[in-house]
Scaffold this active site. Structure first.
Site, PDB file in Angstrom:
ATOM      1  CD  GLU A 272      -2.412  -1.057   2.904  1.00  0.00           C
ATOM      2  OE1 GLU A 272      -1.852  -0.429   3.818  1.00  0.00           O
ATOM      3  OE2 GLU A 272      -3.466  -1.683   3.078  1.00  0.00           O
ATOM      4  NE  ARG A 275       6.778   8.912   2.830  1.00  0.00           N
ATOM      5  CZ  ARG A 275       6.213   9.843   3.585  1.00  0.00           C
ATOM      6  NH1 ARG A 275       6.440  11.108   3.331  1.00  0.00           N
ATOM      7  NH2 ARG A 275       5.454   9.509   4.608  1.00  0.00           N
ATOM      8  NE  ARG A 310       6.199  14.404   4.263  1.00  0.00           N
ATOM      9  CZ  ARG A 310       7.502  14.376   4.397  1.00  0.00           C
ATOM     10  NH1 ARG A 310       8.248  15.257   3.763  1.00  0.00           N
ATOM     11  NH2 ARG A 310       8.068  13.486   5.151  1.00  0.00           N
ATOM     12  CE1 TYR A 314       4.535  13.723  10.234  1.00  0.00           C
ATOM     13  CE2 TYR A 314       4.904  14.357   7.958  1.00  0.00           C
ATOM     14  CZ  TYR A 314       4.143  13.717   8.913  1.00  0.00           C
ATOM     15  OH  TYR A 314       3.009  13.064   8.527  1.00  0.00           O
ATOM     16  CB  CYS A 341      -1.117  34.390  11.776  1.00  0.00           C
ATOM     17  SG  CYS A 341      -1.635  35.631  10.599  1.00  0.00           S
ATOM     18  CD  GLU A 342       0.019  28.677  14.093  1.00  0.00           C
ATOM     19  OE1 GLU A 342       1.069  28.335  14.689  1.00  0.00           O
ATOM     20  OE2 GLU A 342      -1.073  28.828  14.658  1.00  0.00           O
TER      21      GLU A 342
HETATM   22  C1  PLP Z   1      -0.340   6.133   5.188  1.00  0.00           C
HETATM   23  C2  PLP Z   1      -0.572   4.704   4.935  1.00  0.00           C
HETATM   24  C3  PLP Z   1      -0.005   4.075   3.827  1.00  0.00           C
HETATM   25  C4  PLP Z   1       0.915   4.774   2.868  1.00  0.00           C
HETATM   26  O1  PLP Z   1       2.064   5.267   3.461  1.00  0.00           O
HETATM   27  P1  PLP Z   1       3.259   5.832   2.558  1.00  0.00           P
HETATM   28  O2  PLP Z   1       4.231   6.358   3.567  1.00  0.00           O
HETATM   29  O3  PLP Z   1       2.688   6.922   1.719  1.00  0.00           O
HETATM   30  O4  PLP Z   1       3.782   4.713   1.750  1.00  0.00           O
HETATM   31  C5  PLP Z   1      -0.321   2.759   3.601  1.00  0.00           C
HETATM   32  N1  PLP Z   1      -1.141   2.076   4.429  1.00  0.00           N
HETATM   33  C6  PLP Z   1      -1.699   2.644   5.501  1.00  0.00           C
HETATM   34  C7  PLP Z   1      -2.596   1.840   6.355  1.00  0.00           C
HETATM   35  C8  PLP Z   1      -1.422   3.969   5.797  1.00  0.00           C
HETATM   36  O5  PLP Z   1      -1.969   4.535   6.881  1.00  0.00           O
END
Ligand code: PLP
Length: 421
Positions: A272, A275, A310, A314, A341-342
């Protein structure tokens, strides 16, 4: 320091800027497709391998459709993401529903679309049954707790809100089996933006061993192991991309040693990734509005953390290219800011850049995942347009910019006239 490249020429960019006001996000279709193919190819030794693109990384139906034509499904975790997948033509087991703290209506929708449901908690078995009925395929999300080190973005697994403990997994699959479910998968996600390929090999190994144990203890058969996302990208120019082939070679060795040797093949590997797929191939294009010289030098852009959160969230590094000044000496130190304004509304702190002037075009790299999608409207900032640079060099707008009208659309000004205050 090596400079990051842009996928368009200065001339191409000028033409785009004539038509579309900054700020906007621009995605590079050619590179996304190339990357998607390389990712799938690296896993092609595994029959049935499938990547479910993490929709939250870049929830634009055009991007999803491109990835669908590359054979990817969709990983969704909310009602809107499920509907987006449906509208893009992605349904059934091409959807992985990996949510947490899930509302009943979202389970109902996921069942309606026949999505694969990935449960985040043992109590969700009853909750799902009560509200949406049980499917014949179920996946559970494992949290290895202290068995695995986490990283900065996701934290230590035992502090993370996600997933079942090891004991709960045995119990959870047993309950599902006893309720008549016959098809099983397993999922884990313990890292985010991880660049070390061994980390994923180790995660796969943990899951494979667990599958062996669960299969024997409960006499059930697993169809897939979902390694989820978290594959990192080199945000800094000096960082190296994950060696995909080395990573999948390592996973394959574990697969053969544990799954094949254990008589549990075939087992499909799912991912999944968000990024890794689109992150490096999206750019936030913005212009310098003001140069301010006080205790520090500030370059104020027309984009803000509402367009890319980001760095503020982070402290993440995002490389910045000043268009047309790439080869000039980077000898002035700036904080590159937005207009919220941060005080954490900064794209970069103490960054060495060429001398900037109002009107300069700056491109912020690696904004193709968790960029536009994390946008918000604080301070009345409006979300920017998304553009797609097509393989033939043409540009299409795949999401228009918000207008003030969009911002006011949830307010009732007619009611306000009658409202006494
Ligand atoms: C955010 C997320 C991803 C994807 O994360 P990446 O860092 O974009 O690869 C996949 N699975 C779940 C359950 C997530 O919460």
């Amino acid at each position: 320091m090596p400079e990051k490249q842009l996928p368009f020429t200065h001339k191409q960019l000028s033409a785009i800027l004539e038509k579309y006001p900054t700020p906007f996000h621009l995605y590079d279709e050619k590179a996304i497709r190339k990357n998607a193919r390389a990712f799938a190819k690296a896993f092609s030794w595994n029959r049935g391998f499938k990547e479910f693109f993490a929709v939250k990384a870049c929830p634009n139906p055009y991007i999803m459709k491109i990835l669908h034509t590359e054979g990817f499904g969709a990983d969704c975790s909310s009602m809107a993401e499920l509907l987006l997948a449906q509208k893009t033509g992605i349904t059934g087991e091409e959807i992985m529903f990996s949510s947490n703290d899930t509302p009943a209506a979202e389970f109902v929708q996921a069942r309606k679309l026949k999505a694969t449901i990935n449960l985040d908690d043992i109590t969700h078995i009853d909750f799902l049954e009560k509200h949406a009925g049980l499917p014949d395929l179920i996946c559970c999300r494992y949290n290895p707790g202290p068995l695995k080190k986490g990283n900065v973005i996701i934290g230590h697994p035992e502090e993370a809100k996600y997933g079942f403990t090891r004991e709960q997994l045995f119990e959870g699959y047993r309950i599902c089996r006893d309720k008549g479910i016959r098809r099983f998968g397993i999922h884990t996600m313990v890292a985010s933006n991880e660049l070390d390929p061994d980390y994923f090999v180790e995660t796969a190994e943990i899951l494979f061993h667990l599958i062996v144990e669960l299969s024997h203890a409960l006499n059930i058969r697993f169809e897939f192991a979902n390694l989820s996302g978290g594959f990192g990208i080199p945000y800094r120019p000096e960082q190296k991309a994950i060696d995909l082939k080395a990573m999948t070679r390592g996973i394959r060795e574990k697969y053969e040693k544990i799954i094949t040797a254990g008589g549990l093949a075939p087992l499909k590997i799912f991912t999944e990734s968000g990024r890794f797929i689109t992150g490096p191939h999206g750019y936030l294009v913005s212009k310098v509005l003001h140069i301010k010289d006080t205790y520090k030098k500030f370059a104020g852009l027309d984009a803000s953390m509402a367009h890319l959160m980001r760095p503020a969230l982070y402290g993440a590094y995002h490389h910045i290219t000043v268009v047309g000044k790439e080869s000039r000496p980077h000898d002035v130190m700036y904080d590159v800011t937005g207009s919220l304004c941060e005080n954490n509304d900064k794209f970069a702190i103490d960054r060495m850049l060429p001398r900037l002037a109002p009107g300069d075009t700056v491109v912020i790299h690696d904004a193709g995942a968790h960029g536009h999608s994390m946008g918000f409207n604080y301070n009345g900032k409006l979300r920017s347009a998304e553009l797609l640079l097509r393989e033939d060099g043409s540009v299409v707008q795949i999401r228009r910019a918000e207008t003030v009208k969009d911002y006011f659309v949830t307010l009732d000004f007619k009611g306000l006239k009658k409202f006494e205050g």
